[in-house]
Enzyme design. Structure first.
Site, PDB file in Angstrom:
ATOM      1  N   ASP A  40      14.257  48.071   7.401  1.00  9.22           N
ATOM      2  CA  ASP A  40      14.281  48.191   8.870  1.00  9.22           C
ATOM      3  C   ASP A  40      12.903  48.205   9.558  1.00  9.22           C
ATOM      4  O   ASP A  40      12.655  49.043  10.433  1.00  9.22           O
ATOM      5  CB  ASP A  40      15.061  49.456   9.274  1.00  9.22           C
TER       6      ASP A  40
ATOM      7  N   ASP B 279      18.634  46.778  10.632  1.00  5.50           N
ATOM      8  CA  ASP B 279      19.666  47.503  11.347  1.00  5.50           C
ATOM      9  C   ASP B 279      20.125  46.521  12.435  1.00  5.50           C
ATOM     10  O   ASP B 279      19.283  45.942  13.141  1.00  5.50           O
ATOM     11  CB  ASP B 279      19.021  48.760  11.956  1.00  5.50           C
TER      12      ASP B 279
ATOM     13  N   HIS C 192      23.067  46.239  15.153  1.00  6.53           N
ATOM     14  CA  HIS C 192      24.250  46.810  15.810  1.00  6.53           C
ATOM     15  C   HIS C 192      24.775  45.973  16.979  1.00  6.53           C
ATOM     16  O   HIS C 192      23.979  45.474  17.792  1.00  6.53           O
ATOM     17  CB  HIS C 192      23.900  48.183  16.390  1.00  6.53           C
TER      18      HIS C 192
ATOM     19  N   HIS D  35      28.314  49.813  19.585  1.00 10.23           N
ATOM     20  CA  HIS D  35      28.276  50.598  18.346  1.00 10.23           C
ATOM     21  C   HIS D  35      28.441  52.091  18.627  1.00 10.23           C
ATOM     22  O   HIS D  35      27.785  52.632  19.520  1.00 10.23           O
ATOM     23  CB  HIS D  35      26.969  50.347  17.580  1.00 10.23           C
TER      24      HIS D  35
ATOM     25  N   HIS E  96      19.757  51.037  20.006  1.00 10.57           N
ATOM     26  CA  HIS E  96      18.648  50.452  19.245  1.00 10.57           C
ATOM     27  C   HIS E  96      19.140  49.284  18.411  1.00 10.57           C
ATOM     28  O   HIS E  96      20.319  49.197  18.074  1.00 10.57           O
ATOM     29  CB  HIS E  96      17.999  51.508  18.329  1.00 10.57           C
TER      30      HIS E  96
ATOM     31  N   LYS F  97      22.924  45.429   8.389  1.00 10.71           N
ATOM     32  CA  LYS F  97      23.842  46.566   8.263  1.00 10.71           C
ATOM     33  C   LYS F  97      24.070  47.206   9.616  1.00 10.71           C
ATOM     34  O   LYS F  97      23.284  46.990  10.548  1.00 10.71           O
ATOM     35  CB  LYS F  97      23.258  47.591   7.289  1.00 10.71           C
TER      36      LYS F  97
ATOM     37  N   CYS G  57      17.245  55.699   6.785  1.00  9.23           N
ATOM     38  CA  CYS G  57      17.609  54.477   6.054  1.00  9.23           C
ATOM     39  C   CYS G  57      16.880  54.325   4.732  1.00  9.23           C
ATOM     40  O   CYS G  57      17.457  53.833   3.765  1.00  9.23           O
ATOM     41  CB  CYS G  57      17.460  53.271   6.969  1.00  9.23           C
TER      42      CYS G  57
HETATM   43  C1  VGL Z   1      17.902  54.314  11.313  1.00 11.06           C
HETATM   44  C2  VGL Z   1      18.785  55.891  12.720  1.00 11.06           C
HETATM   45  C3  VGL Z   1      19.713  54.994  13.179  1.00 11.06           C
HETATM   46  C4  VGL Z   1      16.874  53.961  10.275  1.00 11.06           C
HETATM   47  C5  VGL Z   1      18.833  53.399  11.760  1.00 11.06           C
HETATM   48  O1  VGL Z   1      16.557  52.766  10.101  1.00 11.06           O
HETATM   49  O2  VGL Z   1      16.356  54.891   9.620  1.00 11.06           O
HETATM   50  N1  VGL Z   1      17.891  55.551  11.784  1.00 11.06           N
HETATM   51  N2  VGL Z   1      19.731  53.747  12.694  1.00 11.06           N
HETATM   52 ZN    ZN Z   2      20.942  52.245  13.583  1.00  7.55          ZN
END
Ligand code: VGL
Ligand code: ZN
Length: 201
Positions: free
Chosen positions: A8, A46, A48, A52, A81, A106, A151
């Site tokens: 990410d 990430d 979404h 979401h 996000h 994901k 993550c």
């Molecule tokens: C993440 C919070 C929500 C991450 C992703 O990449 O750590 N944290 N979505």
């Molecule tokens: Zn996320």
């Protein structure tokens, strides 16, 4: 055979983004250099949809960092996000993507979040990452990226569980909180993973 998983490294997770990890931008040059040490490099994003259910904005009356139950598991509510196709979801500027052979996305199912690059948080669906790595003959997995206690941590824990010898690159990640980082490292060790510094590679 060892693989590097870059988790990410996206605009929303670095300063200026909507879910910024403090100093998240600092690890970009290090991750670029690290790639040379690996035969295989993959990345996660990430990714979404706007609706979401990990977004506080989709729960009227709730605030960011409140929690709800989602798919049978407790879910922290985040600011919007990494929306599919938007700037916040793109890889950060300066990330050298040339050696990234595959990208696993994901968090695409609006009904459940996915911290790990391998499975959603309810462990209902696999992204295919585990089979991909096994198919490539990978035995050792090294994780880096953002955020350390979400993550990166959950990807490492699933990696351990799938039988990969798993290394958490302590200096090639950044955390949302100091406490969270400390707890993440304890969990990795407790489950049989390893902590490593990039200088040890
Ligand atoms: C993440 C919070 C929500 C991450 C992703 O990449 O750590 N944290 N979505
Ligand atoms: Zn996320």
């Amino acid at each position: 055979m060892k693989a590097l998983i870059v988790i990410d490294l996206q605009n929303d997770f670095v300063p200026g983004g909507s879910l910024a990890v403090p100093k998240g931008n600092e690890i970009i040059p290090l991750i670029n250099q690290l790639q040379e040490k690996f035969e295989l490099v993959v990345a996660t994003q990430d990714w979404h949809p706007k609706n979401h259910l990990s977004f506080a904005s989709n729960h009227p009356g709730k605030k960011v960092y409140d929690t709800v139950m989602l798919g049978g598991v407790e879910q922290v509510l985040w600011p919007d996000h990494c929306i599919q196709g938007e700037k916040g979801a793109r890889f950060v500027k300066g990330f050298d993507e040339r050696r990234v052979e595959a990208i696993f996305r994901k968090g695409t199912d609006p009904e459940i979040d996915s911290y790990s690059g391998f499975f959603d948080n309810g462990r209902k669906k696999s992204t295919g990452l585990g089979d991909y790595l096994k198919g490539r003959g990978v035995t050792q997995v090294y994780v880096c990226g953002l955020a350390a206690e979400f993550c990166v941590l959950y990807t490492a824990l699933d990696s351990i569980e799938l039988g990969f010898e798993t290394y958490y690159l302590e200096d090639a990640t950044r955390a949302l909180s100091y406490e969270g980082f400390k707890e993440a490292k304890e969990k990795i060790l407790k489950r049989g993973g390893h902590l490593i510094l990039s200088s040890e590679l």
